[in-house]
Design an enzyme around this catalytic site. Structure first.
Site, mmCIF file in Angstrom:
data_model
loop_
_atom_site.group_PDB
_atom_site.id
_atom_site.type_symbol
_atom_site.label_atom_id
_atom_site.label_comp_id
_atom_site.label_asym_id
_atom_site.label_seq_id
_atom_site.Cartn_x
_atom_site.Cartn_y
_atom_site.Cartn_z
ATOM 1 N N ASP A 1 0.815 -1.222 0.000
ATOM 2 C CA ASP A 1 0.000 0.000 0.000
ATOM 3 C C ASP A 1 0.852 1.277 0.000
ATOM 4 O O ASP A 1 0.377 2.346 0.348
ATOM 5 C CB ASP A 1 -0.979 -0.003 1.183
ATOM 6 C CG ASP A 1 -0.268 -0.080 2.511
ATOM 7 O OD1 ASP A 1 0.964 -0.275 2.515
ATOM 8 O OD2 ASP A 1 -0.945 0.062 3.538
ATOM 9 N N HIS B 1 24.134 5.138 -18.463
ATOM 10 C CA HIS B 1 23.070 5.419 -17.499
ATOM 11 C C HIS B 1 23.245 4.622 -16.211
ATOM 12 O O HIS B 1 22.283 4.124 -15.630
ATOM 13 C CB HIS B 1 21.688 5.178 -18.129
ATOM 14 C CG HIS B 1 21.265 6.277 -19.045
ATOM 15 N ND1 HIS B 1 20.129 6.226 -19.820
ATOM 16 C CD2 HIS B 1 21.827 7.486 -19.314
ATOM 17 C CE1 HIS B 1 20.033 7.350 -20.524
ATOM 18 N NE2 HIS B 1 21.049 8.119 -20.237
ATOM 19 N N ASP C 1 26.268 12.781 -13.208
ATOM 20 C CA ASP C 1 25.241 13.351 -14.086
ATOM 21 C C ASP C 1 23.994 13.440 -13.223
ATOM 22 O O ASP C 1 23.355 12.420 -12.933
ATOM 23 C CB ASP C 1 25.033 12.419 -15.291
ATOM 24 C CG ASP C 1 24.008 12.969 -16.286
ATOM 25 O OD1 ASP C 1 23.278 13.901 -15.936
ATOM 26 O OD2 ASP C 1 23.942 12.420 -17.405
ATOM 27 N N ASP D 1 19.890 19.419 -15.898
ATOM 28 C CA ASP D 1 20.616 18.216 -16.331
ATOM 29 C C ASP D 1 22.087 18.582 -16.512
ATOM 30 O O ASP D 1 22.454 19.184 -17.523
ATOM 31 C CB ASP D 1 19.979 17.743 -17.658
ATOM 32 C CG ASP D 1 20.540 16.415 -18.144
ATOM 33 O OD1 ASP D 1 21.338 15.793 -17.431
ATOM 34 O OD2 ASP D 1 20.163 16.010 -19.258
ATOM 35 N N HIS E 1 26.599 8.555 -28.208
ATOM 36 C CA HIS E 1 25.303 9.235 -28.039
ATOM 37 C C HIS E 1 25.335 10.593 -28.729
ATOM 38 O O HIS E 1 26.394 11.082 -29.127
ATOM 39 C CB HIS E 1 24.920 9.362 -26.562
ATOM 40 C CG HIS E 1 25.917 10.110 -25.702
ATOM 41 N ND1 HIS E 1 25.980 11.474 -25.673
ATOM 42 C CD2 HIS E 1 26.880 9.673 -24.847
ATOM 43 C CE1 HIS E 1 26.917 11.861 -24.809
ATOM 44 N NE2 HIS E 1 27.495 10.781 -24.309
ATOM 45 N N HIS F 1 19.847 17.203 -26.367
ATOM 46 C CA HIS F 1 18.412 16.878 -26.400
ATOM 47 C C HIS F 1 17.662 18.084 -25.867
ATOM 48 O O HIS F 1 18.239 18.945 -25.186
ATOM 49 C CB HIS F 1 18.089 15.600 -25.600
ATOM 50 C CG HIS F 1 18.563 15.615 -24.158
ATOM 51 N ND1 HIS F 1 17.901 16.274 -23.154
ATOM 52 C CD2 HIS F 1 19.640 15.050 -23.563
ATOM 53 C CE1 HIS F 1 18.532 16.108 -22.001
ATOM 54 N NE2 HIS F 1 19.612 15.385 -22.220
ATOM 55 N N HIS G 1 14.369 14.559 -20.982
ATOM 56 C CA HIS G 1 14.444 14.433 -22.440
ATOM 57 C C HIS G 1 13.119 14.999 -22.927
ATOM 58 O O HIS G 1 12.127 14.289 -23.044
ATOM 59 C CB HIS G 1 14.625 12.965 -22.862
ATOM 60 C CG HIS G 1 15.925 12.400 -22.386
ATOM 61 N ND1 HIS G 1 16.164 11.058 -22.253
ATOM 62 C CD2 HIS G 1 17.086 13.006 -22.016
ATOM 63 C CE1 HIS G 1 17.400 10.873 -21.811
ATOM 64 N NE2 HIS G 1 17.968 12.038 -21.662
ATOM 65 N N GLU H 1 26.268 18.095 -24.387
ATOM 66 C CA GLU H 1 26.891 17.075 -23.532
ATOM 67 C C GLU H 1 27.764 16.063 -24.283
ATOM 68 O O GLU H 1 27.444 14.875 -24.337
ATOM 69 C CB GLU H 1 25.816 16.328 -22.742
ATOM 70 C CG GLU H 1 24.622 15.843 -23.553
ATOM 71 C CD GLU H 1 23.637 15.036 -22.695
ATOM 72 O OE1 GLU H 1 24.079 14.101 -22.016
ATOM 73 O OE2 GLU H 1 22.446 15.360 -22.729
ATOM 74 N N TYR I 1 34.264 7.696 -23.932
ATOM 75 C CA TYR I 1 34.164 6.541 -23.026
ATOM 76 C C TYR I 1 35.090 5.445 -23.556
ATOM 77 O O TYR I 1 34.839 4.892 -24.639
ATOM 78 C CB TYR I 1 32.713 6.034 -22.970
ATOM 79 C CG TYR I 1 31.721 7.159 -22.745
ATOM 80 C CD1 TYR I 1 31.389 7.581 -21.453
ATOM 81 C CD2 TYR I 1 31.147 7.835 -23.836
ATOM 82 C CE1 TYR I 1 30.513 8.639 -21.259
ATOM 83 C CE2 TYR I 1 30.276 8.891 -23.641
ATOM 84 C CZ TYR I 1 29.956 9.293 -22.360
ATOM 85 O OH TYR I 1 29.095 10.348 -22.168
ATOM 86 N N ARG J 1 32.099 12.885 -19.443
ATOM 87 C CA ARG J 1 31.010 13.633 -20.095
ATOM 88 C C ARG J 1 30.972 15.011 -19.434
ATOM 89 O O ARG J 1 31.204 15.120 -18.212
ATOM 90 C CB ARG J 1 29.661 12.915 -19.940
ATOM 91 C CG ARG J 1 28.516 13.619 -20.628
ATOM 92 C CD ARG J 1 27.285 12.715 -20.892
ATOM 93 N NE ARG J 1 26.653 12.189 -19.707
ATOM 94 C CZ ARG J 1 26.773 10.947 -19.271
ATOM 95 N NH1 ARG J 1 27.501 10.068 -19.920
ATOM 96 N NH2 ARG J 1 26.160 10.545 -18.170
ATOM 97 N N GLU K 1 28.371 18.261 -19.387
ATOM 98 C CA GLU K 1 27.011 18.601 -19.831
ATOM 99 C C GLU K 1 26.534 19.897 -19.206
ATOM 100 O O GLU K 1 26.576 20.062 -17.985
ATOM 101 C CB GLU K 1 26.045 17.467 -19.437
ATOM 102 C CG GLU K 1 24.597 17.782 -19.763
ATOM 103 C CD GLU K 1 23.666 16.594 -19.554
ATOM 104 O OE1 GLU K 1 23.950 15.738 -18.700
ATOM 105 O OE2 GLU K 1 22.635 16.536 -20.251
HETATM 106 N N1 GLY Z 1 20.813 12.680 -17.665
HETATM 107 C C1 GLY Z 1 20.411 12.056 -18.862
HETATM 108 C C2 GLY Z 1 20.987 12.723 -20.030
HETATM 109 O O1 GLY Z 1 21.932 13.455 -19.895
HETATM 110 O O2 GLY Z 1 20.490 12.596 -21.121
HETATM 111 MN MN MN Z 2 21.248 15.206 -20.870
HETATM 112 MN MN MN Z 3 22.555 14.263 -18.022
#
Ligand code: GLY
Ligand code: MN
Ligand code: MN
Length: 455
Positions: free
Chosen positions: A40, A248, A265, A276, A359, A363, A370, A401, A405, A422, A424
């Protein structure tokens, strides 16, 4: 601007789109359901972003109905909110409800009703409407409700009622609107990014060998909540050593080790808007020389992308600019072989860089991390694959970003193994370029080292 006016204006923009497209119609947008976590216990409630965008209302169990009646030249809009009725017993346990009596005054809707009356009232509202704007193929439950409403209306055909015959995707209309942020939204996003930047600084300053990843995550959460952010915008990534190469990865229980990098991140959600930010830093406060080399390449790639993030350029141009710098860097560091690939252009065209950068660079960012909105210009004359990339405009918000890697493998010099980087930031497009709203946390390698030294 009065808060109600913001949401009223948005409802009016949606009504105008409906009028332009079909001369009138009715839009139905429900908020998100509550989700059970176990037995619950519920997950913390999070409203639906589209619904909130049009109402500013955060309670579960609500539906917005917008009726647009057109006469060919102009239209009239009536908004109906269906929400949970007042219930002293439930409010004692779960908290105060707004209730339909107070909703028109508080939210600026024309009419409000108990959500128990939704099925019956909606069937009446749907009669004599040609076009319904609704989320299509959203869930079995939503389809079942729509079938029920339609059945009710169709059962009245012999009394002269004409049931709707056109079904349109309401999300497409709303997402087009959400792509361009107004001043109210950008104000909130600025504050969200400032809180997240402070959280990254806190993590950088408290980082030391021997801590566990989740202990740094706890410091991020402390800053988010202590600054008034309601939630994380997405699960925080605190990835040290080899984990930094998992895109991720969640914060786990890995120990932070001297000589390794840590990639964070993380961003908070404030008043329904995401931030982000990613920073990568050495656990012991000093980059090794291979780490520094790849860090500086990544930062140069981000700078190249930022430079070209301006109105009139396409969404893909910052990515292409970053890609050139990253790939040149991979060639310079002999992670890609110039003698095998022949040229930078060929390394890009063949996708050879993808082993190390897999990647996109950007975005949309907004209510959802996103965020919604098409990445292509609508081009009715061409098929999907021909649609040109979206042209950037003032008021759009994107992340920038780039990353590198390097997972262990024969194709990479061992000195680079397990380096995941990374960087960003969040960029608001303005008339002449873009403004980075997340730079409250430093990004240059020397500045990061200096910040970590002073703790
Ligand atoms: N934190 C997810 C991305 O950077 O897309
Ligand atoms: Mn991002
Ligand atoms: Mn991110």
């Amino acid at each position: 601007m009065n808060k109600n006016t913001i949401y009223q204006n948005r409802r009016d923009v949606l009504a105008k789109k409906i009028f332009t497209k079909t001369g009138g119609g009715i839009a139905v947008i429900s908020t998100a359901p509550e989700v059970s976590r176990n037995r619950d216990s519920q997950f913390p409630y999070r409203h639906d972003s589209d619904f909130y965008y049009l109402t500013g209302f955060e309670e579960p169990g609500a539906t917005l109905v917008i009726q647009v009646v057109g006469n060919g030249k102009s239209y009239q809009l009536q908004s109906h909110l269906f929400c949970r009725p007042k219930d002293p017993e439930r409010e004692l346990w779960d908290g105060i409800r707004l209730g339909p009596e107070a909703a028109p005054e508080t939210l600026g809707v024309d009419f409000a009703h108990s959500n128990r009356d939704l099925d019956q009232k909606l069937s009446a509202l749907l009669a004599e409407q040609d076009a319904i704007y609704i989320r299509l193929a959203e869930s079995a439950e939503a389809d079942r409700r729509l079938r029920h409403w339609m059945k009710q209306v169709r059962s009245q055909v012999r009394s002269g009622i004409n049931p709707p015959s056109e079904f349109h995707d309401v999300e497409a209309c709303i997402h087009e609107m959400r792509l361009l942020k107004d001043a109210h939204e950008i104000g909130i996003m600025r504050r969200a990014a400032a809180i997240s930047a402070r959280a990254h600084i806190r993590a950088l300053q408290l980082c030391k060998p021997g801590l566990l990843e989740y202990q740094l995550e706890a410091e991020l959460l402390h800053e988010f909540r202590n600054s008034g952010a309601q939630s994380v915008a997405y699960n925080s990534i605190v990835a040290s050593g080899a984990n930094s190469c998992i895109l991720h990865y969640r914060a786990g229980s890995n120990e932070l080790r001297s000589g390794e990098l840590c990639l964070i991140d993380a961003g908070c959600e404030l008043d329904g808007y995401a931030s982000d930010i990613t920073r990568t830093f050495p656990v012991n406060g000093r980059f090794t020389s291979p780490q520094r080399a790849l860090y500086d390449i990544t930062l140069a790639a981000q700078e190249a992308a930022i430079e070209i993030t301006k109105p009139g350029n396409t969404f893909m141009q910052p990515h292409e600019a970053a890609l050139r710098v990253l790939t040149q860097g991979l060639l310079d560091e002999k992670l890609l072989s110039l003698s095998d690939l022949g040229s930078l252009d060929n390394a890009i065209e063949t996708g050879a860089y993808r082993r190390f950068y897999m990647h996109r660079t950007s975005h949309w960012l907004g209510m959802d991390v996103h965020d919604v909105g098409s990445y292509h210009e609508s081009n009715e004359d061409s098929n999907n694959t021909d649609k040109p990339w979206c042209i950037l405009k003032s008021g759009m918000v994107i992340t920038i970003e780039p990353g590198l890697y390097i997972r262990p493998g024969d194709d990479a010099n061992e000195q680079f193994w397990n380096i995941g980087i990374r960087i960003e930031d969040d960029a608001v497009l303005n008339d002449s370029g873009c403004e980075l709203i997340s730079r409250g946390v430093p990004v240059k390698a020397d500045e990061i080292e200096a910040l970590m030294k002073n703790t």
